[in-house]
Design a protein around this motif. Structure first.
Motif, mmCIF file in Angstrom:
data_model
loop_
_atom_site.group_PDB
_atom_site.id
_atom_site.type_symbol
_atom_site.label_atom_id
_atom_site.label_comp_id
_atom_site.label_asym_id
_atom_site.label_seq_id
_atom_site.Cartn_x
_atom_site.Cartn_y
_atom_site.Cartn_z
ATOM 1 N N PHE A 259 15.809 0.351 -9.197
ATOM 2 C CA PHE A 259 16.063 -0.444 -10.400
ATOM 3 C C PHE A 259 14.922 -0.368 -11.409
ATOM 4 N N SER A 260 13.751 0.142 -10.970
ATOM 5 C CA SER A 260 12.623 0.147 -11.915
ATOM 6 C C SER A 260 11.747 1.387 -11.761
ATOM 7 N N ASN A 261 12.110 2.250 -10.812
ATOM 8 C CA ASN A 261 11.298 3.428 -10.514
ATOM 9 C C ASN A 261 9.904 3.069 -9.977
ATOM 10 N N LEU A 262 9.771 1.905 -9.372
ATOM 11 C CA LEU A 262 8.487 1.516 -8.765
ATOM 12 C C LEU A 262 8.118 2.509 -7.663
ATOM 13 N N GLN A 263 6.903 3.012 -7.715
ATOM 14 C CA GLN A 263 6.418 3.976 -6.717
ATOM 15 C C GLN A 263 5.289 3.338 -5.901
ATOM 16 N N TRP A 264 4.953 3.934 -4.773
ATOM 17 C CA TRP A 264 3.877 3.371 -3.948
ATOM 18 C C TRP A 264 2.554 3.330 -4.711
ATOM 19 N N GLU A 265 2.288 4.322 -5.550
ATOM 20 C CA GLU A 265 1.030 4.289 -6.322
ATOM 21 C C GLU A 265 0.939 3.022 -7.171
ATOM 22 N N ASP A 266 2.100 2.606 -7.728
ATOM 23 C CA ASP A 266 2.117 1.370 -8.537
ATOM 24 C C ASP A 266 1.836 0.160 -7.653
ATOM 25 N N VAL A 267 2.445 0.166 -6.460
ATOM 26 C CA VAL A 267 2.270 -0.952 -5.531
ATOM 27 C C VAL A 267 0.795 -1.054 -5.128
ATOM 28 N N TYR A 268 0.168 0.074 -4.886
ATOM 29 C CA TYR A 268 -1.184 0.109 -4.298
ATOM 30 C C TYR A 268 -2.317 -0.094 -5.314
ATOM 31 N N ARG A 269 -1.982 -0.073 -6.604
ATOM 32 C CA ARG A 269 -3.025 0.018 -7.636
ATOM 33 C C ARG A 269 -4.188 -0.963 -7.443
ATOM 34 N N ASP A 270 -3.919 -2.230 -7.141
ATOM 35 C CA ASP A 270 -5.010 -3.215 -7.059
ATOM 36 C C ASP A 270 -5.402 -3.581 -5.632
ATOM 37 N N TRP A 271 -4.999 -2.785 -4.663
ATOM 38 C CA TRP A 271 -5.305 -3.137 -3.270
ATOM 39 C C TRP A 271 -6.795 -2.934 -2.977
ATOM 40 N N LYS A 272 -7.314 -3.800 -2.108
ATOM 41 C CA LYS A 272 -8.740 -3.706 -1.759
ATOM 42 C C LYS A 272 -8.974 -2.751 -0.599
ATOM 43 N N SER A 273 -8.002 -2.637 0.292
ATOM 44 C CA SER A 273 -8.185 -1.798 1.485
ATOM 45 C C SER A 273 -7.210 -0.620 1.447
ATOM 46 N N ASP A 274 -7.654 0.502 2.021
ATOM 47 C CA ASP A 274 -6.778 1.684 2.070
ATOM 48 C C ASP A 274 -5.974 1.747 3.369
ATOM 49 N N GLU A 275 -6.276 0.840 4.282
ATOM 50 C CA GLU A 275 -5.760 0.956 5.641
ATOM 51 C C GLU A 275 -4.232 1.089 5.722
ATOM 52 N N LEU A 276 -3.516 0.309 4.927
ATOM 53 C CA LEU A 276 -2.051 0.320 5.049
ATOM 54 C C LEU A 276 -1.364 1.216 4.012
ATOM 55 N N LYS A 277 -2.161 1.878 3.200
ATOM 56 C CA LYS A 277 -1.543 2.780 2.222
ATOM 57 C C LYS A 277 -0.962 3.998 2.950
ATOM 58 N N TYR A 278 0.297 4.264 2.755
ATOM 59 C CA TYR A 278 0.974 5.438 3.370
ATOM 60 C C TYR A 278 0.740 5.516 4.883
ATOM 61 N N TYR A 279 0.706 4.360 5.539
ATOM 62 C CA TYR A 279 0.357 4.328 6.968
ATOM 63 C C TYR A 279 1.331 5.102 7.849
ATOM 64 N N TRP A 280 2.536 5.348 7.344
ATOM 65 C CA TRP A 280 3.576 6.014 8.151
ATOM 66 C C TRP A 280 3.575 7.527 7.986
ATOM 67 N N LYS A 281 2.797 8.020 7.008
ATOM 68 C CA LYS A 281 2.938 9.424 6.606
ATOM 69 C C LYS A 281 2.588 10.410 7.718
ATOM 70 N N ASN A 282 1.609 10.062 8.541
ATOM 71 C CA ASN A 282 1.210 11.035 9.564
ATOM 72 C C ASN A 282 1.823 10.773 10.927
ATOM 73 N N LEU A 283 2.832 9.921 10.956
ATOM 74 C CA LEU A 283 3.491 9.633 12.229
ATOM 75 C C LEU A 283 4.754 10.494 12.354
ATOM 76 N N PRO A 284 5.087 10.880 13.581
ATOM 77 C CA PRO A 284 6.224 11.796 13.762
ATOM 78 C C PRO A 284 7.568 11.060 13.747
ATOM 79 N N ILE A 285 7.875 10.415 12.618
ATOM 80 C CA ILE A 285 9.125 9.632 12.540
ATOM 81 C C ILE A 285 10.273 10.562 12.138
ATOM 82 N N PRO A 286 11.313 10.687 12.970
ATOM 83 C CA PRO A 286 12.455 11.507 12.564
ATOM 84 C C PRO A 286 13.179 10.819 11.394
#
Ligand SMILES: O=C(O)CCC(=O)C(=O)O
Ligand SMILES: [Fe+2]
Length: 339
Positions: A259-286
């Protein structure tokens, strides 16, 4: 089936007994825990969420109280809803809350295998006296897909007595073991099922902050109407699954991003920690494509109903036009409404 509401069964005594948790989940199709989440952390989350919701609140009131200006009523699908919701969605604590060990650890015990919260977190910000837009009766599988062993955890962010419209479900309904036929409806998800085949009462409770209801993808549930005079209902409904099970692609995108083209980069812009950013990307999720057939069927039904003058269907079509007048759905909607 009776209209009388019954009380959810509390399972706190099983929290350290994974096998008993799994047995009860298999039998009843839900587990309900009092104060599973830490109230202090949830009050902080509430304060931050309501701060972002200020455009909807009565001026001069304490945002923490969630006193709605009912002239601002809107819901999922409305442009005004997306604007405020996506500001809430950028809060780091909102995403963190789905990873708090008290909830992730509990769902992991239930699943019994390494478990991940879906990246696509969900909050519901529900206006009072907006009864037509109450979440209809449904199974979550049609919306979140992936696999039947995906679990939803629903927690109010504040106390949620019955009149504020918490979640209700039909115990044992998951045993139908199939996806029921969902039809067009207003309310979150825009799809609903008949419950004629279930001879069981709706179960719910006067939720208090921290209370959490967990259920699998086939359990039939709905929200109760928010009958309060002026209070917003704020809640979390996040999903969890085993890392090795299939996940639908859209659960790796922000909620309502279409509905707004919100992307993860927009969500993450003001976050203090990187820990949960794209946390799923390196997991072998089918990962599998989203099945659009449920929502497409619902939209076709809305087109047909609108032709017969159905007001809910007309409202639904008008929302599609407002959102994006050039989309194929909006074009079909305009043709029908011009009849
Ligand atoms: O909170 C609501 O109104 C809807 C929640 C829901 O259906 C869910 O948690 O799956
Ligand atoms: Fe649901």
């Amino acid at each position: 089936m009776t209209d009388q509401l019954k009380e959810l069964r509390e399972s706190n005594n099983l929290l350290n007994k994974p096998e008993a948790l799994r047995e009860r989940m298999a039998e009843e199709g839900y587990l309900f825990f009092r104060q599973l989440l830490n109230p202090e952390k949830l009050w902080d989350l509430r304060r931050q969420m309501l701060h972002k919701m200020k455009p909807w609140l009565v001026k001069g009131t304490d945002p923490f109280d969630g006193i709605a200006d009912v002239t601002k009523q809107c819901t999922e699908g409305d442009l005004g809803y997306t604007d405020v919701y996506h500001e809430v969605y950028k809060l780091e604590i909102f995403h963190e809350s789905a990873h708090w060990p008290e909830i992730l650890g509990t769902v992991e015990k239930i699943i019994g295998r390494p478990t991940i919260p879906h990246p696509h977190k969900v909050a519901r910000l529900w206006f009072p006296k907006y009864l037509d837009h109450t979440t209809p009766t449904h199974q979550d599988f049609v919306h979140f897909q992936g696999n039947f062993n995906t679990y939803t955890a629903w927690s109010p962010v504040g106390n949620c007595p019955i009149e504020l419209g918490g979640l209700a479900l039909l115990p044992g309904s998951h045993k139908v073991n199939r996806v029921l036929d969902h039809k067009f409806s207003l309310g979150a998800g825009s799809l609903c099922v008949d419950t004629d085949e279930f001879n069981v009462a709706w179960h719910t409770t006067n939720y208090e902050i921290g209370d959490t209801l967990i259920f699998p993808a086939l359990t039939v549930h709905k929200a109760l109407p928010n009958y309060t005079e002026d209070k917003l209902r704020v809640s979390l409904d996040n999903r969890y699954q085993a890392i090795e099970d299939t996940m639908s692609e859209h659960m790796q995108m922000p909620h309502l991003h279409g509905f707004s083209n919100l992307q993860w980069e927009d969500v993450y812009r003001d976050w203090k920690s990187d820990e949960l950013k794209y946390y799923w990307k390196n997991l072998p999720i089918p990962t599998i494509p989203q099945d659009m057939s449920f929502s497409e069927k619902g939209f076709r039904e809305a087109l047909e109903l609108a032709k017969t003058g159905n007001e809910h269907a007309k409202l639904h079509l008008n929302r599609a036009i407002q959102r994006d007048p050039n989309s194929p759905q909006a074009k079909a909607a305009k043709e029908v409404l011009a009849l």
